[in-house]
Design a protein around this motif. Structure first.
Motif, mmCIF file in Angstrom:
data_model
loop_
_atom_site.group_PDB
_atom_site.id
_atom_site.type_symbol
_atom_site.label_atom_id
_atom_site.label_comp_id
_atom_site.label_asym_id
_atom_site.label_seq_id
_atom_site.Cartn_x
_atom_site.Cartn_y
_atom_site.Cartn_z
ATOM 1 N N ASN A 84 66.830 32.584 13.384
ATOM 2 C CA ASN A 84 66.858 31.268 14.033
ATOM 3 C C ASN A 84 65.726 31.125 15.048
ATOM 4 O O ASN A 84 65.093 30.072 15.137
ATOM 5 C CB ASN A 84 68.207 31.047 14.727
ATOM 6 C CG ASN A 84 69.279 30.642 13.743
ATOM 7 O OD1 ASN A 84 68.983 30.130 12.653
ATOM 8 N ND2 ASN A 84 70.534 30.860 14.107
ATOM 9 N N HIS A 85 65.498 32.184 15.787
ATOM 10 C CA HIS A 85 64.422 32.153 16.785
ATOM 11 C C HIS A 85 63.063 31.941 16.097
ATOM 12 O O HIS A 85 62.231 31.166 16.577
ATOM 13 C CB HIS A 85 64.425 33.455 17.586
ATOM 14 C CG HIS A 85 63.448 33.465 18.717
ATOM 15 N ND1 HIS A 85 63.597 32.666 19.823
ATOM 16 C CD2 HIS A 85 62.297 34.147 18.911
ATOM 17 C CE1 HIS A 85 62.587 32.867 20.651
ATOM 18 N NE2 HIS A 85 61.785 33.768 20.121
ATOM 19 N N LEU A 86 62.890 32.595 14.973
ATOM 20 C CA LEU A 86 61.628 32.424 14.239
ATOM 21 C C LEU A 86 61.466 30.989 13.748
ATOM 22 O O LEU A 86 60.363 30.450 13.729
ATOM 23 C CB LEU A 86 61.556 33.397 13.054
ATOM 24 C CG LEU A 86 61.384 34.873 13.399
ATOM 25 C CD1 LEU A 86 61.226 35.699 12.126
ATOM 26 C CD2 LEU A 86 60.186 35.127 14.314
ATOM 27 N N ILE A 87 62.579 30.364 13.366
ATOM 28 C CA ILE A 87 62.523 28.952 12.947
ATOM 29 C C ILE A 87 62.049 28.088 14.122
ATOM 30 O O ILE A 87 61.196 27.207 13.963
ATOM 31 C CB ILE A 87 63.903 28.467 12.430
ATOM 32 C CG1 ILE A 87 64.217 29.166 11.098
ATOM 33 C CG2 ILE A 87 63.928 26.950 12.260
ATOM 34 C CD1 ILE A 87 65.651 28.946 10.595
ATOM 35 N N ALA A 88 62.578 28.364 15.313
ATOM 36 C CA ALA A 88 62.158 27.614 16.504
ATOM 37 C C ALA A 88 60.659 27.802 16.740
ATOM 38 O O ALA A 88 59.935 26.836 17.023
ATOM 39 C CB ALA A 88 62.955 28.067 17.726
ATOM 40 N N LEU A 89 60.179 29.040 16.607
ATOM 41 C CA LEU A 89 58.757 29.308 16.815
ATOM 42 C C LEU A 89 57.908 28.609 15.748
ATOM 43 O O LEU A 89 56.854 28.057 16.038
ATOM 44 C CB LEU A 89 58.475 30.816 16.799
ATOM 45 C CG LEU A 89 59.128 31.649 17.908
ATOM 46 C CD1 LEU A 89 58.716 33.109 17.794
ATOM 47 C CD2 LEU A 89 58.756 31.115 19.294
ATOM 48 N N GLU A 90 58.418 28.630 14.529
ATOM 49 C CA GLU A 90 57.693 27.937 13.446
ATOM 50 C C GLU A 90 57.598 26.442 13.730
ATOM 51 O O GLU A 90 56.557 25.818 13.514
ATOM 52 C CB GLU A 90 58.402 28.156 12.098
ATOM 53 C CG GLU A 90 58.110 29.514 11.481
ATOM 54 C CD GLU A 90 58.914 29.757 10.203
ATOM 55 O OE1 GLU A 90 59.794 28.931 9.864
ATOM 56 O OE2 GLU A 90 58.670 30.781 9.555
ATOM 57 N N ASN A 91 58.698 25.866 14.205
ATOM 58 C CA ASN A 91 58.696 24.433 14.547
ATOM 59 C C ASN A 91 57.651 24.134 15.607
ATOM 60 O O ASN A 91 56.930 23.137 15.529
ATOM 61 C CB ASN A 91 60.076 23.993 15.044
ATOM 62 C CG ASN A 91 61.096 23.917 13.927
ATOM 63 O OD1 ASN A 91 60.718 23.878 12.748
ATOM 64 N ND2 ASN A 91 62.364 23.911 14.265
ATOM 65 N N LEU A 92 57.590 25.000 16.589
ATOM 66 C CA LEU A 92 56.627 24.821 17.673
ATOM 67 C C LEU A 92 55.197 24.868 17.138
ATOM 68 O O LEU A 92 54.345 24.059 17.518
ATOM 69 C CB LEU A 92 56.817 25.935 18.704
ATOM 70 C CG LEU A 92 55.890 25.874 19.901
ATOM 71 C CD1 LEU A 92 56.490 24.982 20.968
ATOM 72 C CD2 LEU A 92 55.631 27.248 20.467
ATOM 73 N N ILE A 93 54.946 25.808 16.257
ATOM 74 C CA ILE A 93 53.594 25.953 15.701
ATOM 75 C C ILE A 93 53.241 24.751 14.822
ATOM 76 O O ILE A 93 52.151 24.195 14.926
ATOM 77 C CB ILE A 93 53.477 27.279 14.912
ATOM 78 C CG1 ILE A 93 53.536 28.451 15.896
ATOM 79 C CG2 ILE A 93 52.200 27.330 14.102
ATOM 80 C CD1 ILE A 93 53.728 29.807 15.248
#
Lengths: 98, 98
Positions: A84-93
């Protein structure tokens, strides 16, 4: 900007790295983590403890050639939280390249 | 795992969000940031101050319709630092899908 999945537990770089290693490996022992991450005993132990308290990893203590060996494994909860955290980071990028 | 570009200033979610907004906008004022990020005055001000001290943003105070208005702009240093941080996050994400 949806960062609702951003997880404060993974804000810390060392915890991010520990979890990343545990995602790629079934288990990893303390000494190998220490070497790979170039961390001090105290800093590594403290961040492993934080992840353990959160239920993101489990600890297994044993003896190998009569020497104590401590190894760590991610839990299902930890895997899910990290994904889930990686999804948040991907969204940010993605946001940056829109 | 190369996280050498990972920047502790951007570990904090709010600072990550502020910088992301300033990347996408030439400037942004305090009230609009507050509304968009659903942050308290104190928390927002404190994290803006951290970014300012680091030289990642500049502050411009003026009056709009006789009311004080504070707006923020990223610096070149801030833009570069944030881009590097995103590269570190991208490396981390790629690592997971190798």
């Amino acid at each position: 900007m949806d960062l609702s999945l951003y997880n404060k537990i993974f804000e810390n770089r060392l915890r991010l790295q520990i979890m990343s290693i545990l995602m790629a490996n079934e288990f990893y022992d303390f000494s190998s983590l220490k070497e790979l991450l170039d961390a001090t005993d105290g800093n590594l132990a403290s961040n492993l403890k934080t992840l353990e308290k959160e239920g993101y990893l489990t600890v297994e203590k044993s003896f190998v050639d009569r020497k104590p060996n401590t190894r760590y494994m991610k839990t299902d909860k930890g895997r899910k939280a990290f994904e889930n955290h990686l999804i948040a980071l991907e969204n940010l990028i993605k946001q940056q390249y829109k």
